[in-house]
Design a protein around this motif. Structure first.
Motif, PDB file in Angstrom:
ATOM      1  N   GLY A   5       0.829  -1.211   0.000  1.00 32.40           N
ATOM      2  CA  GLY A   5       0.000   0.000   0.000  1.00 32.40           C
ATOM      3  C   GLY A   5       0.855   1.248   0.000  1.00 32.40           C
ATOM      4  O   GLY A   5       1.698   1.452  -0.879  1.00 32.40           O
ATOM      5  N   ILE A   6       0.659   2.120   1.015  1.00 32.14           N
ATOM      6  CA  ILE A   6       1.433   3.355   1.089  1.00 32.14           C
ATOM      7  C   ILE A   6       2.600   3.224   2.068  1.00 32.14           C
ATOM      8  O   ILE A   6       3.210   4.227   2.442  1.00 32.14           O
ATOM      9  CB  ILE A   6       0.543   4.547   1.495  1.00 32.14           C
ATOM     10  N   SER A   7       2.915   1.986   2.497  1.00 34.89           N
ATOM     11  CA  SER A   7       4.092   1.800   3.348  1.00 34.89           C
ATOM     12  C   SER A   7       5.351   2.027   2.515  1.00 34.89           C
ATOM     13  O   SER A   7       5.305   2.085   1.283  1.00 34.89           O
ATOM     14  CB  SER A   7       4.105   0.397   3.962  1.00 34.89           C
ATOM     15  N   GLU A   8       6.464   2.147   3.201  1.00 33.51           N
ATOM     16  CA  GLU A   8       7.734   2.408   2.531  1.00 33.51           C
ATOM     17  C   GLU A   8       8.587   1.155   2.488  1.00 33.51           C
ATOM     18  O   GLU A   8       8.466   0.272   3.328  1.00 33.51           O
ATOM     19  CB  GLU A   8       8.504   3.484   3.288  1.00 33.51           C
ATOM     20  N   ALA A   9       9.455   1.092   1.488  1.00 38.14           N
ATOM     21  CA  ALA A   9      10.499   0.081   1.489  1.00 38.14           C
ATOM     22  C   ALA A   9      11.560   0.484   2.497  1.00 38.14           C
ATOM     23  O   ALA A   9      11.782   1.660   2.759  1.00 38.14           O
ATOM     24  CB  ALA A   9      11.103  -0.051   0.097  1.00 38.14           C
ATOM     25  N   GLY A  10      12.201  -0.484   3.095  1.00 38.43           N
ATOM     26  CA  GLY A  10      13.273  -0.216   4.048  1.00 38.43           C
ATOM     27  C   GLY A  10      14.241  -1.375   4.064  1.00 38.43           C
ATOM     28  O   GLY A  10      13.864  -2.530   3.806  1.00 38.43           O
ATOM     29  N   SER A  11      15.505  -1.087   4.363  1.00 32.57           N
ATOM     30  CA  SER A  11      16.513  -2.132   4.388  1.00 32.57           C
ATOM     31  C   SER A  11      17.481  -1.878   5.526  1.00 32.57           C
ATOM     32  O   SER A  11      17.846  -0.733   5.807  1.00 32.57           O
ATOM     33  CB  SER A  11      17.273  -2.178   3.052  1.00 32.57           C
ATOM     34  N   GLY A  12      17.879  -2.943   6.210  1.00 30.11           N
ATOM     35  CA  GLY A  12      18.832  -2.841   7.303  1.00 30.11           C
ATOM     36  C   GLY A  12      19.582  -4.140   7.474  1.00 30.11           C
ATOM     37  O   GLY A  12      19.216  -5.175   6.905  1.00 30.11           O
ATOM     38  N   SER A  13      20.643  -4.110   8.269  1.00 30.18           N
ATOM     39  CA  SER A  13      21.507  -5.277   8.445  1.00 30.18           C
ATOM     40  C   SER A  13      21.741  -5.564   9.915  1.00 30.18           C
ATOM     41  O   SER A  13      21.747  -4.659  10.751  1.00 30.18           O
ATOM     42  CB  SER A  13      22.849  -5.059   7.746  1.00 30.18           C
ATOM     43  N   SER A  14      21.953  -6.840  10.195  1.00 32.33           N
ATOM     44  CA  SER A  14      22.264  -7.275  11.545  1.00 32.33           C
ATOM     45  C   SER A  14      23.105  -8.543  11.440  1.00 32.33           C
ATOM     46  O   SER A  14      23.521  -8.945  10.348  1.00 32.33           O
ATOM     47  CB  SER A  14      20.977  -7.521  12.339  1.00 32.33           C
ATOM     48  N   GLN A  15      23.355  -9.183  12.581  1.00 31.14           N
ATOM     49  CA  GLN A  15      24.062 -10.458  12.616  1.00 31.14           C
ATOM     50  C   GLN A  15      23.161 -11.518  13.222  1.00 31.14           C
ATOM     51  O   GLN A  15      22.509 -11.290  14.238  1.00 31.14           O
ATOM     52  CB  GLN A  15      25.348 -10.356  13.435  1.00 31.14           C
ATOM     53  N   LEU A  16      23.123 -12.681  12.561  1.00 33.64           N
ATOM     54  CA  LEU A  16      22.377 -13.828  13.048  1.00 33.64           C
ATOM     55  C   LEU A  16      23.375 -14.823  13.624  1.00 33.64           C
ATOM     56  O   LEU A  16      24.194 -15.390  12.894  1.00 33.64           O
ATOM     57  CB  LEU A  16      21.560 -14.454  11.923  1.00 33.64           C
ATOM     58  N   ASN A  17      23.318 -15.025  14.932  1.00 32.47           N
ATOM     59  CA  ASN A  17      24.229 -15.939  15.616  1.00 32.47           C
ATOM     60  C   ASN A  17      23.500 -17.227  15.961  1.00 32.47           C
ATOM     61  O   ASN A  17      22.408 -17.201  16.540  1.00 32.47           O
ATOM     62  CB  ASN A  17      24.769 -15.297  16.897  1.00 32.47           C
ATOM     63  N   SER A  18      24.112 -18.361  15.614  1.00 32.65           N
ATOM     64  CA  SER A  18      23.549 -19.677  15.904  1.00 32.65           C
ATOM     65  C   SER A  18      24.546 -20.452  16.756  1.00 32.65           C
ATOM     66  O   SER A  18      25.745 -20.496  16.427  1.00 32.65           O
ATOM     67  CB  SER A  18      23.267 -20.441  14.608  1.00 32.65           C
ATOM     68  N   GLN A  19      24.061 -21.068  17.820  1.00 38.37           N
ATOM     69  CA  GLN A  19      24.949 -21.833  18.686  1.00 38.37           C
ATOM     70  C   GLN A  19      24.155 -22.901  19.423  1.00 38.37           C
ATOM     71  O   GLN A  19      22.931 -22.793  19.569  1.00 38.37           O
ATOM     72  CB  GLN A  19      25.652 -20.919  19.681  1.00 38.37           C
ATOM     73  N   GLY A  20      24.865 -23.918  19.887  1.00 40.78           N
ATOM     74  CA  GLY A  20      24.195 -24.973  20.616  1.00 40.78           C
ATOM     75  C   GLY A  20      25.121 -26.137  20.906  1.00 40.78           C
ATOM     76  O   GLY A  20      26.316 -26.114  20.583  1.00 40.78           O
ATOM     77  N   PHE A  21      24.541 -27.170  21.525  1.00 42.61           N
ATOM     78  CA  PHE A  21      25.304 -28.377  21.817  1.00 42.61           C
ATOM     79  C   PHE A  21      24.361 -29.568  21.782  1.00 42.61           C
ATOM     80  O   PHE A  21      23.126 -29.436  21.835  1.00 42.61           O
ATOM     81  CB  PHE A  21      25.989 -28.286  23.190  1.00 42.61           C
ATOM     82  N   GLN A  22      24.963 -30.751  21.715  1.00 47.54           N
ATOM     83  CA  GLN A  22      24.186 -31.986  21.689  1.00 47.54           C
ATOM     84  C   GLN A  22      24.951 -33.075  22.435  1.00 47.54           C
ATOM     85  O   GLN A  22      26.174 -33.180  22.314  1.00 47.54           O
ATOM     86  CB  GLN A  22      23.933 -32.431  20.249  1.00 47.54           C
TER      87      GLN A  22
END
Length: 470
Positions: A300-317
């Motif tokens: 609709g009348i919303s705006e496009a926007g773009s941004g960056s971050s970091q996705l951290n994945s961790q764990g154990f088994q």
């Protein structure tokens, strides 16, 4: 009978900084501005026609000296308070404005029909000048003095906020798919191993992996693998691995992942016997980090926007199994275990270089799960130099936090439950084969299927390795 003449009086001109503040952070109203810029004192007008006056000189309906504007997009509700005992001279006028509007740089004013003083709703786009509209009685020449704007508040509301909310709702599934991919890569890495040793008690394995998510745009990634282990005791091996992204295929990507940082893991295992029978206990842990860019699409009348971050994945088994030699060349191995994983993406603000008038600021999006594992594996070594293996099992989440996708910057946005209907109990299966080229050289291939925590989403992983014992 008197003649009614409409006059437009520009009572305040906002700086770009002040205007940007309330349009980008419209949950809280801006309630005060400098009154000095709003004083209209002594501007003169002709006796007929509609004129606009500002902080500058007015002559013949034109004005100069107006340089500051307000940047707006969406519906805004303005509330204002004015002061001044003498609004007009040589004419009788109302003591409050009856309408307000924007001058969008054109010759005409945009004035909402039926607007009344002290509560004005206006749809504005881009750079605007806000004006209050007075009604003057009589047709004589007049001047204006002693008029100041002493307060103004503004808040944005629907449809701008509802379209922006819809844009966020559309972005959430794309983020879910990326979280699915990274969590699957992390969980599958806990099975990485290297158990072919020679006289130096060293094992090296290299290969490749492809993981695909069952979504319409064909999301998948391809990685190179390097696994190493050392046999510290006849029954104990310790090792490490690197899983380096080579490419990510994400057609029409709302979310893109970087390839610069690998997944890194460690493992240790104790095996009662080397032929697969008896008990085995294995512990694995891993950590990965991916640069992530999210591009919000227009609704609709919303705006496009773009941004960056970091996705951290961790764990154990932690996984335990016991192998039973039921018949010659066949070993059956029931297993149980527990796994903990978390995927955390830090908060970020959309870049102003993408030109949104109201860039959004997002909160951190964190998910985690503690999962119980149980299943049955089998292997067959009846073919010379070849081993076939398969397993099937169930994963059941015992504790989860699914997070929420939230943003601020436009009034009326609400958090989105990132996984409102999780699949807590899920099947998984693996098949594969190895072939011994030499006593200390081995080729391996395997495929793994996993049902993922998001509804109707699964992943498949194919891996091929070359292993050498040193």
């Amino acid at each position: 009978m008197p003649t009614y003449i409409k006059r437009y009086i520009l009572v305040s001109i906002f700086s770009v900084t002040a205007a940007y503040s309330f349009s980008a952070n419209a949950q809280s109203s801006i309630t005060s501005f400098s009154t000095t810029a709003a004083v209209i004192n002594g501007d003169s007008f002709g006796g007929s026609g509609a004129y606009v006056a500002g902080v500058g000189t007015s002559s013949g309906g034109n004005f100069t000296g107006v340089t500051n504007t307000v940047n707006l997009r969406g519906w805004y509700l303005f509330t204002y308070t004015i002061s001044g005992n003498t609004l007009f001279t040589n004419s009788v006028v109302s003591d409050s404005p009856t309408k307000a509007g924007f001058n969008g740089g054109a010759s005409s004013w945009v004035v909402p029909s039926g607007a009344r003083a002290n509560s004005i709703s206006i749809l504005g786009f881009g750079s605007q000048q806000i004006a209050l509209h007075f009604i003057g009685l009589g047709g004589g020449d007049f001047s204006v003095s002693g008029l100041s704007l002493i307060s103004l508040s503004a808040a944005v509301f629907s449809p701008f906020s509802s379209d922006t909310q819809a844009s966020l709702i559309n972005t959430a599934p794309a983020l879910q798919n990326i979280y699915t991919l990274q969590n699957s890569v992390l969980a599958n890495s806990f099975s990485y191993d290297c158990s072919l040793f020679d006289k130096n008690n060293i094992c090296i394995s290299a290969g490749g992996r492809n993981t695909a998510v069952s979504v319409a745009n064909g999301l998948n990634n391809t990685s190179g693998l390097l696994i190493g282990a050392y046999r510290a005791l006849p029954t104990v091996r310790i090792g490490a691995y690197i899983d380096q992204n080579l490419s990510v295929n994400n057609a029409g990507s709302t979310v893109s992942l970087g390839n610069n940082t690998p997944l890194i893991g460690l493992f240790g295992a104790w095996s009662e016997r080397q032929d697969g029978t008896g008990s085995e206990l294995k512990i694995s842990a891993a950590y990965g980090q991916k640069n992530t860019t999210i591009t919000r699409q227009v609704v609709g009348i919303s705006e496009a926007g773009s941004g960056s971050s970091q996705l951290n994945s961790q764990g154990f088994q932690v996984l335990g199994k016991h192998g039973y030699a039921l018949v010659e060349n066949i070993v059956i191995s029931p297993y149980v275990g527990v796994r903990y994983t978390q995927n955390n993406m830090g908060g970020y603000t959309e870049s102003t270089s993408s030109a949104p008038i109201a860039p959004l600021t997002y909160g951190a999006l964190n998910t985690n799960a503690t999962t119980a594992l149980a299943g049955l594996g089998a292997s067959y070594r009846g073919i010379p130099k070849t081993s076939l293996f398969a397993s099937a099992g169930v994963e059941s989440d015992t504790n989860t936090s699914n997070g929420s996708y939230s943003a601020t910057g436009v009034y009326g946005l609400t958090p989105i439950n990132f996984n409102p209907n999780p699949v807590k109990t899920r099947p998984t299966a693996t098949v594969g084969a190895t072939y011994d080229i030499e006593k200390n050289q081995r080729l391996g291939i395997s495929g793994t299927y996993r049902q993922e925590p998001y509804q109707a989403v699964s992943t498949t992983t194919v891996m091929a390795t070359y292993t050498v014992g040193l």
